[in-house]
Design a protein around this motif. Structure first.
Motif, PDB file in Angstrom:
ATOM      1  N   ARG A 124      -7.166  -0.171   4.358  1.00 34.59           N
ATOM      2  CA  ARG A 124      -7.018   0.058   2.923  1.00 34.59           C
ATOM      3  C   ARG A 124      -7.730   1.355   2.578  1.00 34.59           C
ATOM      4  NH1 ARG A 124      -9.322  -0.739  -2.148  1.00 34.59           N
ATOM      5  NH2 ARG A 124      -7.787  -1.368  -3.711  1.00 34.59           N
ATOM      6  N   LEU A 125      -6.955   2.347   2.160  1.00 30.47           N
ATOM      7  CA  LEU A 125      -7.500   3.657   1.779  1.00 30.47           C
ATOM      8  C   LEU A 125      -8.392   4.236   2.874  1.00 30.47           C
ATOM      9  CD1 LEU A 125      -8.257   2.966  -1.973  1.00 30.47           C
ATOM     10  CD2 LEU A 125      -6.171   3.825  -0.926  1.00 30.47           C
ATOM     11  N   VAL A 153       3.505  -5.614   6.227  1.00 34.36           N
ATOM     12  CA  VAL A 153       2.782  -6.883   6.165  1.00 34.36           C
ATOM     13  C   VAL A 153       1.272  -6.631   6.292  1.00 34.36           C
ATOM     14  CG1 VAL A 153       2.400  -9.102   7.314  1.00 34.36           C
ATOM     15  CG2 VAL A 153       4.726  -8.216   7.046  1.00 34.36           C
ATOM     16  N   ALA A 154       0.887  -5.707   7.177  1.00 33.18           N
ATOM     17  CA  ALA A 154      -0.535  -5.379   7.359  1.00 33.18           C
ATOM     18  C   ALA A 154      -1.141  -4.847   6.072  1.00 33.18           C
ATOM     19  CB  ALA A 154      -0.698  -4.360   8.486  1.00 33.18           C
ATOM     20  N   MET A 155      -0.326  -4.069   5.325  1.00 31.64           N
ATOM     21  CA  MET A 155      -0.817  -3.519   4.067  1.00 31.64           C
ATOM     22  C   MET A 155      -1.126  -4.656   3.079  1.00 31.64           C
ATOM     23  SD  MET A 155      -0.053  -2.577   0.779  1.00 31.64           S
ATOM     24  CE  MET A 155      -1.235  -1.694  -0.201  1.00 31.64           C
ATOM     25  N   VAL A 156      -0.243  -5.660   3.018  1.00 29.85           N
ATOM     26  CA  VAL A 156      -0.467  -6.811   2.136  1.00 29.85           C
ATOM     27  C   VAL A 156      -1.721  -7.563   2.579  1.00 29.85           C
ATOM     28  CG1 VAL A 156       0.469  -9.015   1.334  1.00 29.85           C
ATOM     29  CG2 VAL A 156       1.971  -7.024   1.563  1.00 29.85           C
ATOM     30  N   LEU A 157      -1.889  -7.740   3.893  1.00 27.42           N
ATOM     31  CA  LEU A 157      -3.089  -8.406   4.405  1.00 27.42           C
ATOM     32  C   LEU A 157      -4.354  -7.655   3.981  1.00 27.42           C
ATOM     33  CD1 LEU A 157      -2.166  -9.458   8.073  1.00 27.42           C
ATOM     34  CD2 LEU A 157      -2.372 -10.917   6.048  1.00 27.42           C
ATOM     35  N   ALA A 278       5.347  -1.292  -6.471  1.00 28.96           N
ATOM     36  CA  ALA A 278       5.250   0.172  -6.528  1.00 28.96           C
ATOM     37  C   ALA A 278       3.837   0.636  -6.192  1.00 28.96           C
ATOM     38  CB  ALA A 278       5.657   0.662  -7.919  1.00 28.96           C
ATOM     39  N   GLU A 279       2.809  -0.022  -6.777  1.00 30.12           N
ATOM     40  CA  GLU A 279       1.440   0.424  -6.511  1.00 30.12           C
ATOM     41  C   GLU A 279       1.020   0.157  -5.073  1.00 30.12           C
ATOM     42  OE1 GLU A 279       2.714  -1.676  -8.923  1.00 30.12           O
ATOM     43  OE2 GLU A 279       0.916  -2.163 -10.118  1.00 30.12           O
ATOM     44  N   ALA A 280       1.509  -0.958  -4.500  1.00 32.19           N
ATOM     45  CA  ALA A 280       1.195  -1.240  -3.097  1.00 32.19           C
ATOM     46  C   ALA A 280       1.839  -0.202  -2.183  1.00 32.19           C
ATOM     47  CB  ALA A 280       1.672  -2.641  -2.721  1.00 32.19           C
ATOM     48  N   ALA A 281       3.046   0.254  -2.529  1.00 37.05           N
ATOM     49  CA  ALA A 281       3.728   1.289  -1.738  1.00 37.05           C
ATOM     50  C   ALA A 281       2.953   2.595  -1.794  1.00 37.05           C
ATOM     51  CB  ALA A 281       5.146   1.496  -2.266  1.00 37.05           C
ATOM     52  N   VAL A 282       2.438   2.938  -2.982  1.00 38.80           N
ATOM     53  CA  VAL A 282       1.635   4.164  -3.117  1.00 38.80           C
ATOM     54  C   VAL A 282       0.376   4.048  -2.273  1.00 38.80           C
ATOM     55  CG1 VAL A 282       0.301   5.600  -4.712  1.00 38.80           C
ATOM     56  CG2 VAL A 282       2.509   4.676  -5.429  1.00 38.80           C
ATOM     57  N   GLU A 283      -0.266   2.878  -2.344  1.00 34.62           N
ATOM     58  CA  GLU A 283      -1.526   2.707  -1.615  1.00 34.62           C
ATOM     59  C   GLU A 283      -1.304   2.685  -0.103  1.00 34.62           C
ATOM     60  OE1 GLU A 283      -4.547  -0.768  -1.744  1.00 34.62           O
ATOM     61  OE2 GLU A 283      -4.995   0.546  -3.442  1.00 34.62           O
ATOM     62  N   LYS A 284      -0.172   2.148   0.331  1.00 31.06           N
ATOM     63  CA  LYS A 284       0.135   2.145   1.772  1.00 31.06           C
ATOM     64  C   LYS A 284       0.240   3.578   2.279  1.00 31.06           C
ATOM     65  CE  LYS A 284       3.586   0.617   5.155  1.00 31.06           C
ATOM     66  NZ  LYS A 284       4.099   1.940   5.524  1.00 31.06           N
ATOM     67  N   GLU A 285       0.948   4.424   1.537  1.00 34.92           N
ATOM     68  CA  GLU A 285       1.062   5.833   1.938  1.00 34.92           C
ATOM     69  C   GLU A 285      -0.281   6.546   1.844  1.00 34.92           C
ATOM     70  OE1 GLU A 285       3.592   7.510   3.376  1.00 34.92           O
ATOM     71  OE2 GLU A 285       4.292   5.455   3.511  1.00 34.92           O
ATOM     72  N   GLN A 286      -1.085   6.173   0.834  1.00 32.54           N
ATOM     73  CA  GLN A 286      -2.400   6.797   0.690  1.00 32.54           C
ATOM     74  C   GLN A 286      -3.305   6.433   1.862  1.00 32.54           C
ATOM     75  OE1 GLN A 286      -4.548   5.649  -2.838  1.00 32.54           O
ATOM     76  NE2 GLN A 286      -5.763   7.508  -2.860  1.00 32.54           N
ATOM     77  N   SER A 312      -2.258  10.778  -5.150  1.00 33.46           N
ATOM     78  CA  SER A 312      -1.984   9.343  -5.023  1.00 33.46           C
ATOM     79  C   SER A 312      -2.862   8.545  -5.980  1.00 33.46           C
ATOM     80  CB  SER A 312      -2.232   8.876  -3.582  1.00 33.46           C
ATOM     81  OG  SER A 312      -1.374   9.545  -2.677  1.00 33.46           O
ATOM     82  N   ASN A 313      -4.125   8.956  -6.122  1.00 32.13           N
ATOM     83  CA  ASN A 313      -5.026   8.285  -7.063  1.00 32.13           C
ATOM     84  C   ASN A 313      -4.485   8.363  -8.481  1.00 32.13           C
ATOM     85  OD1 ASN A 313      -7.107   7.134  -5.617  1.00 32.13           O
ATOM     86  ND2 ASN A 313      -8.250   9.031  -5.453  1.00 32.13           N
ATOM     87  N   ARG A 314      -4.002   9.545  -8.861  1.00 37.16           N
ATOM     88  CA  ARG A 314      -3.446   9.720 -10.201  1.00 37.16           C
ATOM     89  C   ARG A 314      -2.232   8.811 -10.413  1.00 37.16           C
ATOM     90  NH1 ARG A 314      -4.598  15.077 -12.733  1.00 37.16           N
ATOM     91  NH2 ARG A 314      -6.299  16.012 -11.555  1.00 37.16           N
ATOM     92  N   LEU A 315      -1.390   8.736  -9.378  1.00 37.87           N
ATOM     93  CA  LEU A 315      -0.182   7.914  -9.462  1.00 37.87           C
ATOM     94  C   LEU A 315      -0.551   6.431  -9.570  1.00 37.87           C
ATOM     95  CD1 LEU A 315       2.884   8.056  -9.477  1.00 37.87           C
ATOM     96  CD2 LEU A 315       2.852   8.015  -6.968  1.00 37.87           C
ATOM     97  N   LEU A 316      -1.560   6.012  -8.794  1.00 35.88           N
ATOM     98  CA  LEU A 316      -2.008   4.620  -8.844  1.00 35.88           C
ATOM     99  C   LEU A 316      -2.533   4.255 -10.227  1.00 35.88           C
ATOM    100  CD1 LEU A 316      -3.872   3.900  -5.482  1.00 35.88           C
ATOM    101  CD2 LEU A 316      -1.952   2.638  -6.429  1.00 35.88           C
ATOM    102  N   ARG A 317      -3.274   5.186 -10.835  1.00 33.36           N
ATOM    103  CA  ARG A 317      -3.840   4.910 -12.159  1.00 33.36           C
ATOM    104  C   ARG A 317      -2.729   4.828 -13.209  1.00 33.36           C
ATOM    105  NH1 ARG A 317      -9.127   4.759 -11.558  1.00 33.36           N
ATOM    106  NH2 ARG A 317     -10.072   5.946  -9.865  1.00 33.36           N
ATOM    107  N   LEU A 318      -1.678   5.629 -13.034  1.00 36.71           N
ATOM    108  CA  LEU A 318      -0.542   5.542 -13.954  1.00 36.71           C
ATOM    109  C   LEU A 318       0.158   4.184 -13.827  1.00 36.71           C
ATOM    110  CD1 LEU A 318       1.066   9.098 -13.562  1.00 36.71           C
ATOM    111  CD2 LEU A 318       0.075   8.152 -15.654  1.00 36.71           C
ATOM    112  N   LEU A 319       0.331   3.704 -12.585  1.00 39.69           N
ATOM    113  CA  LEU A 319       1.054   2.454 -12.348  1.00 39.69           C
ATOM    114  C   LEU A 319       0.253   1.226 -12.776  1.00 39.69           C
ATOM    115  CD1 LEU A 319       2.599   3.302  -8.881  1.00 39.69           C
ATOM    116  CD2 LEU A 319       3.919   2.623 -10.900  1.00 39.69           C
TER     117      LEU A 319
END
Length: 751
Positions: A124-125, A153-157, A278-286, A312-319
């Motif tokens: 995570r991050l 799946v790992a990202m969700v975990l 959407a936010e989980a997808a952003v965080e996975k890429e981050q 990515s942080n800015r996008l996460l805060r928007l979402l």
């Protein structure tokens, strides 16, 4: 094939969400998840390994391996294939696991019958939380689609681990994250010790809904947030007119490039298609970006990845709607934690902060300057503290050692409080000598002054026992504004400083910018070595308009009172002569137009480059005073960058070569009757201060809190006798006089 995989992944994530929503214990959840993954992917084995501590992975759940191995099988980071995945943060996909480099056979698991292996990091991050593994008896490589699905799946975990979904009770159960004590080692930005509660400059974004069953809605949300993000970046760029900060423009252009990157958006869209929000997808890429940042050696590429991380942080805060202002109240005794922070943002918090901890930063940064001005502890380069700290966590900051204790145990708290109590008692003892002179047993007196840079410092002048302000840093009034301050504004500030000093002398150092101090409205210079570049007096002599404006403000602020001005970073006589003439000309001009001029003006220079010690005699005759700028002088004398932790502490201030150099400066000033002082961090260290006094330096300038300890030691020491000890050590061939001085001082105290 892709559509079928998308469908299967969404089904798996849907089943995961149902499992996570059930009211069941943490271990039961983990067991169900491994069963779900193995069943959905058609594998014989699925195992989840989570970090038990920073270096140890533990098998926490499995479908297919021996159940008795759960919470028993452990391995170090880098050990076996699982340990390799954790260390590299990369997937390992092999049809023949036993033949792979680093394979470790663990007989208690019964895995010898399984040939193929796919392991992906649970992160995570950029923070590694564990490893997710699937295995099969048949020798096969898992497809790209299968690898990708397992990463989702790992990202969700990772999110569920962060939210405490697997916390349980009883032997072997996983403890909740962000609850255990944690120790962080960084660097000293400002000495001192303080206890308080965490206050995050930018609170963590928490993704509470990693799984979605409506990909069309999530794609719409992502597109909407991306449009807002692109518009805000375009607006920021268009608002920057001509002469805008080149570095800021470059960063915003990088933002715009990433915001319009189809590949970045496409990867997030693919994650959403597999079932992520959407936010989980952003965080996975981050998380993937941060993992790449750690592996990239090229500084430019690392900086660009840093830009993508910030975007990515800015996008996460928007979402998520989790902006910087989350409504979190500042706790009592707040300790500010940030990745980095500018002077204006820091000053907004005011002096209510009890300490500052930065993941980045440097000893010469704006934050360090403000922390010194406020005399509050600062620890820099405390790596990864942002991934661990939460608002309100108890925290201890030891600026002396560069150490931070987060959620400390009772024993650590007790020892730390004892240290603070001892320091407080020592300061109380120093109060009794506050109004007494710093005179040694031999009758040698030393003038002790304080450094300042903010109006908030000035109340310390009387309480500290300082005889005046030996250095007032005027650049802070420039650094904390978005535009050049007005002359009238500066004149009022300088006048207020002199009012607060109540007749005690104040040495105003003219604008010392460049190097690590770049004005927000000044075009930065792309210099390979800014500490030795276009800075301080070099800027002043080239940008005479700004220098003249500041000198006029100083003259007007003095309002007829004595004025002392010091020019920084003088490397040769001509620079001082030109700068001095500018001040003389401004005095004449002010007098001619009918303005009141100071009744006495003293003009001096900071000796921060070795070259100035060898200047013509006329320089020493012309300067009313010279202040040795120890911080810069040491880095140039020893060729050791003070921003580089590997070499910053390598060379001792009491090195024989350095003291011999100082002796030369003392002799030249004595010859011409020029007042000499030493200004810098070392002036506030009692042993060093004592040795400077013994070498003949008659004035020292330091932070207010150091005056008591320095004065106390001077008053208990025969400085003339100490000089003999120093000279004997110098001729003995010793590299530093410190051991001899410490031994002699110990004998004197015991005697």
């Amino acid at each position: 094939m892709a559509d079928r995989t998308d469908s299967e992944s969404r089904k798996l994530l849907g089943r995961l969400r149902e499992t996570l929503a059930e009211d069941s214990a943490g271990q039961e959840r983990l067991d169900r998840i491994t069963h779900l993954i193995a069943d959905s992917m058609g594998t014989d084995v699925c195992s989840i390994y989570l970090f038990r501590d920073a270096d140890t992975l533990e098998l926490c759940a499995t479908e297919g391996l021996n159940k008795a191995a759960v919470h028993e099988t452990r391995m170090r980071v880098g050990e076996g294939l699982v340990g390799r995945v954790a260390r590299s943060k990369n997937a390992i996909n092999t049809p023949d696991a036993p033949s792979e480099r680093g394979f470790r056979f663990m007989p208690e698991t019964g895995e010898e019958i399984y040939s193929s292996f796919l392991g992906v990091p649970v992160q995570r991050l950029g923070d590694s939380l564990g490893v997710l593994v699937v295995q099969s008896k048949d020798a096969r490589s898992y497809s790209e689609d299968e690898v990708y699905a397992l990463e989702v799946v790992a990202m969700v975990l990772a999110e569920m681990t962060e939210l405490g979904a697997f916390v349980g009770e009883g032997e072997g159960a996983m403890g909740a994250r962000h609850t255990q004590p944690a120790l962080f080692r960084g660097g000293t930005g400002q000495e001192g010790a303080s206890e308080g509660r965490v206050f995050l400059h930018e609170p963590r974004v928490v993704v509470t809904n990693p799984i979605s069953d409506d990909p069309h809605e999530e794609l719409r949300r992502l597109q909407e947030a991306m449009d807002t993000l692109r518009s805000s970046v375009d607006a920021m760029l268009s608002s920057m007119g001509r002469g805008a900060d080149k570095e800021q423009v470059k960063v915003l252009e990088a933002y715009r490039m990433f915001a319009n990157s189809r590949s970045w958006v496409r990867r997030m869209e693919e994650d959403i298609a597999l079932g992520l929000s959407a936010e989980a997808a952003v965080e996975k890429e981050q998380s993937a970006t941060r993992a790449r940042m750690e592996r990239v050696p090229d500084a430019y590429l690392r900086e660009r990845l840093h830009d993508l991380d910030d975007l990515s942080n800015r996008l996460l805060r928007l979402l998520t709607g989790q902006g910087s202002d989350t409504g979190a109240e500042m706790p009592e005794n707040p300790i500010l934690i940030a990745r980095n922070i500018g002077p204006a943002e820091l000053l907004d918090y005011g002096k209510k902060l009890r300490g500052i901890v930065l993941e980045e930063g440097s000893v010469g940064s704006h934050a360090a300057i403000v922390a010194r001005a406020w005399a509050i502890p600062l620890v820099i380069n405390a790596k990864k503290i942002l991934t661990e700290a939460l608002n309100g966590d108890p925290i201890l900051v030891d600026g002396d050692q560069g150490v931070v204790h987060l959620r400390p145990e009772d024993g650590v708290k007790t020892a730390f409080r004892d240290k603070i109590a001892m320091q407080t008692q020592a300061q109380e003892r120093y109060t009794s000598i506050r109004d007494k002179p710093a005179t040694g047993l031999c009758g040698t007196s030393v003038a002790l002054h304080m450094n300042a840079g903010l109006m908030a410092d000035l109340p310390s002048l009387e309480g500290s026992g300082a005889e005046g302000v030996g250095l007032f840093r005027t650049e802070l009034q420039f650094l904390t504004r978005a535009t050049v301050p007005r002359r009238s504004e500066l004149a009022a500030i300088y006048g207020s400083v002199m009012d607060a000093a109540q007749g005690k002398p104040v040495v105003f150092r003219t604008l010392d910018i460049g190097s690590d101090k770049v004005l927000p409205y000044m075009k930065p210079q792309d210099e390979p070595n800014p500490a030795m570049g276009w800075r301080a007096i070099r800027v002043g002599l080239d940008k005479r308009g700004v220098m003249r404006m500041q000198l006029q403000a100083l003259i007007r602020g003095a309002a007829g009172r004595p004025l002392t001005v010091m020019f920084p970073f003088i490397a040769q006589f001509d620079e001082f002569r030109d700068a001095r003439q500018m001040l003389v000309d401004e005095l004449a001009r002010e007098k001619k137009i009918g303005h009141q001029v100071p009744d006495d003006v003293r003009i001096g220079a900071m000796l921060e480059t070795p070259s100035l010690a060898f200047a013509p005699k006329q320089f020493f005759e012309m300067a009313d005073f010279i202040s040795i700028g120890g911080n810069d002088l040491k880095q140039f004398f020893f060729a050791a960058d003070r921003e580089n932790e590997r070499v910053r502490k390598r060379y001792d201030t009491l090195n024989v070569s350095f003291l011999t150099f100082l002796e030369r400066v003392v002799d030249r000033c004595t010859e011409t009757g020029t007042t000499l002082s030493f200004c810098g961090e070392d002036a506030g260290r009692p042993i060093e201060a004592l040795c400077f006094a013994a070498m003949g330096i008659g004035a020292l300038s330091m932070r207010p809190a150091s005056i008591g300890p320095v004065k106390s030691l001077i008053r208990r020491t025969d400085i003339v006798a100490l000089r003999k000890v120093i000279d004997e050590a110098r001729v003995s061939g010793a590299q530093s006089v410190r051991p001899a001085v410490l031994e002699w001082l110990t004998e004197q105290q015991n005697g």
